[in-house]
Design a protein around this motif. Structure first.
Motif, PDB file in Angstrom:
ATOM      1  N   HIS A 229       8.975   9.362 -24.534  1.00  0.00           N
ATOM      2  CA  HIS A 229       7.602   9.609 -24.088  1.00  0.00           C
ATOM      3  C   HIS A 229       6.971   8.319 -23.592  1.00  0.00           C
ATOM      4  O   HIS A 229       7.240   7.240 -24.102  1.00  0.00           O
ATOM      5  N   LYS A 230       6.122   8.468 -22.588  1.00  0.00           N
ATOM      6  CA  LYS A 230       5.386   7.329 -22.065  1.00  0.00           C
ATOM      7  C   LYS A 230       4.066   7.829 -21.500  1.00  0.00           C
ATOM      8  O   LYS A 230       4.005   8.922 -20.922  1.00  0.00           O
ATOM      9  N   ILE A 231       3.033   7.052 -21.681  1.00  0.00           N
ATOM     10  CA  ILE A 231       1.759   7.338 -21.033  1.00  0.00           C
ATOM     11  C   ILE A 231       1.777   6.618 -19.690  1.00  0.00           C
ATOM     12  O   ILE A 231       1.992   5.393 -19.626  1.00  0.00           O
ATOM     13  N   THR A 232       1.599   7.362 -18.627  1.00  0.00           N
ATOM     14  CA  THR A 232       1.693   6.783 -17.296  1.00  0.00           C
ATOM     15  C   THR A 232       0.469   7.123 -16.469  1.00  0.00           C
ATOM     16  O   THR A 232      -0.327   7.987 -16.828  1.00  0.00           O
ATOM     17  N   TYR A 233       0.332   6.434 -15.337  1.00  0.00           N
ATOM     18  CA  TYR A 233      -0.841   6.574 -14.474  1.00  0.00           C
ATOM     19  C   TYR A 233      -0.397   6.943 -13.066  1.00  0.00           C
ATOM     20  O   TYR A 233       0.619   6.457 -12.572  1.00  0.00           O
ATOM     21  N   PHE A 234      -1.192   7.790 -12.432  1.00  0.00           N
ATOM     22  CA  PHE A 234      -0.882   8.191 -11.060  1.00  0.00           C
ATOM     23  C   PHE A 234      -2.165   8.103 -10.241  1.00  0.00           C
ATOM     24  O   PHE A 234      -3.179   8.705 -10.590  1.00  0.00           O
ATOM     25  N   GLY A 235      -2.093   7.343  -9.139  1.00  0.00           N
ATOM     26  CA  GLY A 235      -3.262   7.214  -8.284  1.00  0.00           C
ATOM     27  C   GLY A 235      -3.091   6.074  -7.298  1.00  0.00           C
ATOM     28  O   GLY A 235      -2.273   5.158  -7.508  1.00  0.00           O
ATOM     29  N   ASP A 236      -3.871   6.110  -6.232  1.00  0.00           N
ATOM     30  CA  ASP A 236      -3.774   5.105  -5.178  1.00  0.00           C
ATOM     31  C   ASP A 236      -4.162   3.710  -5.673  1.00  0.00           C
ATOM     32  O   ASP A 236      -3.710   2.701  -5.122  1.00  0.00           O
ATOM     33  N   VAL A 237      -4.998   3.642  -6.720  1.00  0.00           N
ATOM     34  CA  VAL A 237      -5.473   2.351  -7.192  1.00  0.00           C
ATOM     35  C   VAL A 237      -4.322   1.454  -7.631  1.00  0.00           C
ATOM     36  O   VAL A 237      -4.372   0.226  -7.447  1.00  0.00           O
ATOM     37  N   ILE A 238      -3.255   2.033  -8.155  1.00  0.00           N
ATOM     38  CA  ILE A 238      -2.112   1.227  -8.614  1.00  0.00           C
ATOM     39  C   ILE A 238      -1.395   0.608  -7.419  1.00  0.00           C
ATOM     40  O   ILE A 238      -1.056  -0.586  -7.417  1.00  0.00           O
ATOM     41  N   SER A 242      -1.093  -3.462  -6.355  1.00  0.00           N
ATOM     42  CA  SER A 242       0.183  -4.091  -6.044  1.00  0.00           C
ATOM     43  C   SER A 242       0.133  -4.790  -4.681  1.00  0.00           C
ATOM     44  O   SER A 242       0.629  -5.916  -4.522  1.00  0.00           O
ATOM     45  N   ARG A 243      -0.494  -4.141  -3.719  1.00  0.00           N
ATOM     46  CA  ARG A 243      -0.589  -4.744  -2.384  1.00  0.00           C
ATOM     47  C   ARG A 243      -1.587  -5.893  -2.346  1.00  0.00           C
ATOM     48  O   ARG A 243      -1.460  -6.815  -1.546  1.00  0.00           O
ATOM     49  N   LEU A 244      -2.584  -5.833  -3.221  1.00  0.00           N
ATOM     50  CA  LEU A 244      -3.492  -6.973  -3.358  1.00  0.00           C
ATOM     51  C   LEU A 244      -2.746  -8.207  -3.854  1.00  0.00           C
ATOM     52  O   LEU A 244      -3.021  -9.333  -3.434  1.00  0.00           O
ATOM     53  N   GLU A 245      -1.807  -7.981  -4.755  1.00  0.00           N
ATOM     54  CA  GLU A 245      -1.008  -9.109  -5.265  1.00  0.00           C
ATOM     55  C   GLU A 245      -0.169  -9.706  -4.134  1.00  0.00           C
ATOM     56  O   GLU A 245      -0.040 -10.929  -4.027  1.00  0.00           O
ATOM     57  N   SER A 246       0.375  -8.864  -3.261  1.00  0.00           N
ATOM     58  CA  SER A 246       1.122  -9.364  -2.099  1.00  0.00           C
ATOM     59  C   SER A 246       0.199 -10.110  -1.143  1.00  0.00           C
ATOM     60  O   SER A 246       0.594 -11.120  -0.544  1.00  0.00           O
ATOM     61  N   LEU A 247      -1.038  -9.606  -0.998  1.00  0.00           N
ATOM     62  CA  LEU A 247      -2.011 -10.282  -0.143  1.00  0.00           C
ATOM     63  C   LEU A 247      -2.360 -11.657  -0.708  1.00  0.00           C
ATOM     64  O   LEU A 247      -2.521 -12.627   0.046  1.00  0.00           O
ATOM     65  N   ASN A 276     -15.585 -15.305  -1.208  1.00  0.00           N
ATOM     66  CA  ASN A 276     -15.326 -14.093  -0.431  1.00  0.00           C
ATOM     67  C   ASN A 276     -14.246 -14.381   0.603  1.00  0.00           C
ATOM     68  O   ASN A 276     -14.381 -15.305   1.422  1.00  0.00           O
ATOM     69  N   LEU A 277     -13.194 -13.596   0.575  1.00  0.00           N
ATOM     70  CA  LEU A 277     -12.062 -13.783   1.485  1.00  0.00           C
ATOM     71  C   LEU A 277     -12.082 -12.797   2.651  1.00  0.00           C
ATOM     72  O   LEU A 277     -11.121 -12.735   3.432  1.00  0.00           O
ATOM     73  N   GLY A 278     -13.171 -12.022   2.753  1.00  0.00           N
ATOM     74  CA  GLY A 278     -13.299 -11.094   3.866  1.00  0.00           C
ATOM     75  C   GLY A 278     -12.631  -9.756   3.593  1.00  0.00           C
ATOM     76  O   GLY A 278     -12.135  -9.484   2.496  1.00  0.00           O
ATOM     77  N   ARG A 279     -12.625  -8.920   4.620  1.00  0.00           N
ATOM     78  CA  ARG A 279     -12.025  -7.598   4.517  1.00  0.00           C
ATOM     79  C   ARG A 279     -10.599  -7.647   5.062  1.00  0.00           C
ATOM     80  O   ARG A 279     -10.332  -8.284   6.093  1.00  0.00           O
ATOM     81  N   HIS A 280      -9.709  -6.962   4.376  1.00  0.00           N
ATOM     82  CA  HIS A 280      -8.297  -6.978   4.769  1.00  0.00           C
ATOM     83  C   HIS A 280      -7.742  -5.559   4.733  1.00  0.00           C
ATOM     84  O   HIS A 280      -8.069  -4.766   3.837  1.00  0.00           O
ATOM     85  N   SER A 281      -6.903  -5.268   5.717  1.00  0.00           N
ATOM     86  CA  SER A 281      -6.217  -3.973   5.758  1.00  0.00           C
ATOM     87  C   SER A 281      -4.961  -4.060   4.913  1.00  0.00           C
ATOM     88  O   SER A 281      -4.187  -5.025   5.028  1.00  0.00           O
ATOM     89  N   LEU A 282      -4.770  -3.092   4.057  1.00  0.00           N
ATOM     90  CA  LEU A 282      -3.590  -3.036   3.194  1.00  0.00           C
ATOM     91  C   LEU A 282      -2.726  -1.866   3.597  1.00  0.00           C
ATOM     92  O   LEU A 282      -3.231  -0.788   3.945  1.00  0.00           O
ATOM     93  N   ARG A 283      -1.424  -2.059   3.558  1.00  0.00           N
ATOM     94  CA  ARG A 283      -0.487  -1.011   3.947  1.00  0.00           C
ATOM     95  C   ARG A 283      -0.708   0.255   3.106  1.00  0.00           C
ATOM     96  O   ARG A 283      -0.810   0.197   1.895  1.00  0.00           O
ATOM     97  N   GLY A 284      -0.786   1.390   3.804  1.00  0.00           N
ATOM     98  CA  GLY A 284      -0.958   2.663   3.119  1.00  0.00           C
ATOM     99  C   GLY A 284      -2.396   3.001   2.793  1.00  0.00           C
ATOM    100  O   GLY A 284      -2.671   4.035   2.183  1.00  0.00           O
ATOM    101  N   ARG A 285      -3.320   2.141   3.192  1.00  0.00           N
ATOM    102  CA  ARG A 285      -4.735   2.372   2.909  1.00  0.00           C
ATOM    103  C   ARG A 285      -5.487   2.391   4.238  1.00  0.00           C
ATOM    104  O   ARG A 285      -5.431   1.426   5.016  1.00  0.00           O
TER     105      ARG A 285
END
Length: 301
Positions: A229-238, A242-247, A276-285
């Protein structure tokens, strides 16, 4: 009362914290034996103190309480302590907050909630492994995550998972975010690593560096699995976190946070500055995300 209070202080890390930390790091059989021994010593100390107090105030005729070790008492004490130790080990293995969620069945049926996610990545782990070998890299990584555990516990977070050289930490939106807890947790961890830089260099040849990203949003949270068993999360925020970390890597920033989360956390901890680093486009968003970089002010410890 004396026995329970002593155990409570020990388990909360207020009594013999160094011993408790070493025992928790041990393999399960050693943890089990050592904890049973500690509980036994605690019982002896507790009954001795209680007996002395009762004797001093004239209630007991002797400072030694009647705790003669009959077979029935020993069996009861051992079984009770063994069950308690097993529960404590289970709690350590899956995390105290996750353990309580399983115990209460909080996510047996999926529920929608808002959460904060922190992606924390160890920089240069691949190079470290190539230079020093996989075993040394594993010890290096394990020690980093061990240091992370205390700030996460202190600031009411939960370590959801370790994926390679990355740790995923999460908080529920609400009281757990008091005083910008995720930001405080992260910088408390980074400050501790910096303070221990000399020890890191002596032990591993270098002090670690980290890159982090934080974001918040709605997710579906629920239990999955049968045998495991595991408690897991599902949603675009995850995915977004992850893409913010790549940014952050692309921008050369050690810590980035979405402006949306920063607005909801309120005032930053003392000594932490935002750029403030401005607005950035992230893949899949589809919509660009406003991003902020966080750093310690120059001159702060």
């Amino acid at each position: 009362m004396f026995f329970s209070l002593t155990l409570f202080l020990y388990e909360r890390g207020k009594l013999l914290p160094g011993l408790r930390a070493r025992v928790r790091r041990a393999a399960t059989p050693i943890f089990f034996a050592a904890t049973l021994l500690i509980f036994g010593c605690t019982f002896v100390v507790g009954t001795t103190v209680a007996g002395t107090v009762l004797w001093a105030v004239g209630i007991a005729s002797t400072p030694i309480l009647d705790v003669a070790p009959t077979a029935q008492k020993l069996t009861y004490a051992f079984v009770t302590a063994a069950l308690l130790v097993a529960v404590l080990r289970m709690r350590d293995l899956i995390g105290p907050r996750m353990f309580m969620s399983f115990l209460l069945g909080r996510y047996h049926k999926p529920r929608r909630e808002e959460r904060v996610f922190l992606f924390l990545d160890l920089i240069g782990s691949t190079r470290f492994a190539e230079e020093r070998g996989d075993l040394e890299a594993m010890l290096y990584l394990g020690h980093a995550f061990e240091v992370l555990a205390r700030p996460v516990e202190l600031y009411r977070g939960s370590i959801d998972d370790y994926v390679g050289d990355m740790a995923l930490v999460t908080w529920r939106m609400g009281p757990d975010l008091k005083d910008a807890a995720p930001i405080r947790c992260l910088f408390t961890f980074l400050d501790q690593v910096e303070r221990d830089a000399g020890e890191w260099r002596r032990r591993f040849g270098e002090a670690p560096r980290f890159r982090a990203a934080l974001h918040c949003g709605p997710v579906m949270t629920g239990e999955v699995g049968v045998d495991r068993h595991k408690i897991t999360y599902f949603g675009d925020v995850i995915n977004t976190t992850s893409r913010l970390e790549s940014l952050a890597k692309a921008l050369g920033e050690p810590v980035v946070v979405s402006a949306e989360l920063l607005a909801r956390l309120g005032q930053l901890p003392e000594g932490v500055t935002a750029t403030n680093l401005g607005r950035h486009s992230l893949r899949g968003r589809g919509e660009a995300l406003e991003v902020v970089g966080l750093r310690r002010s120059i001159g702060e410890d």
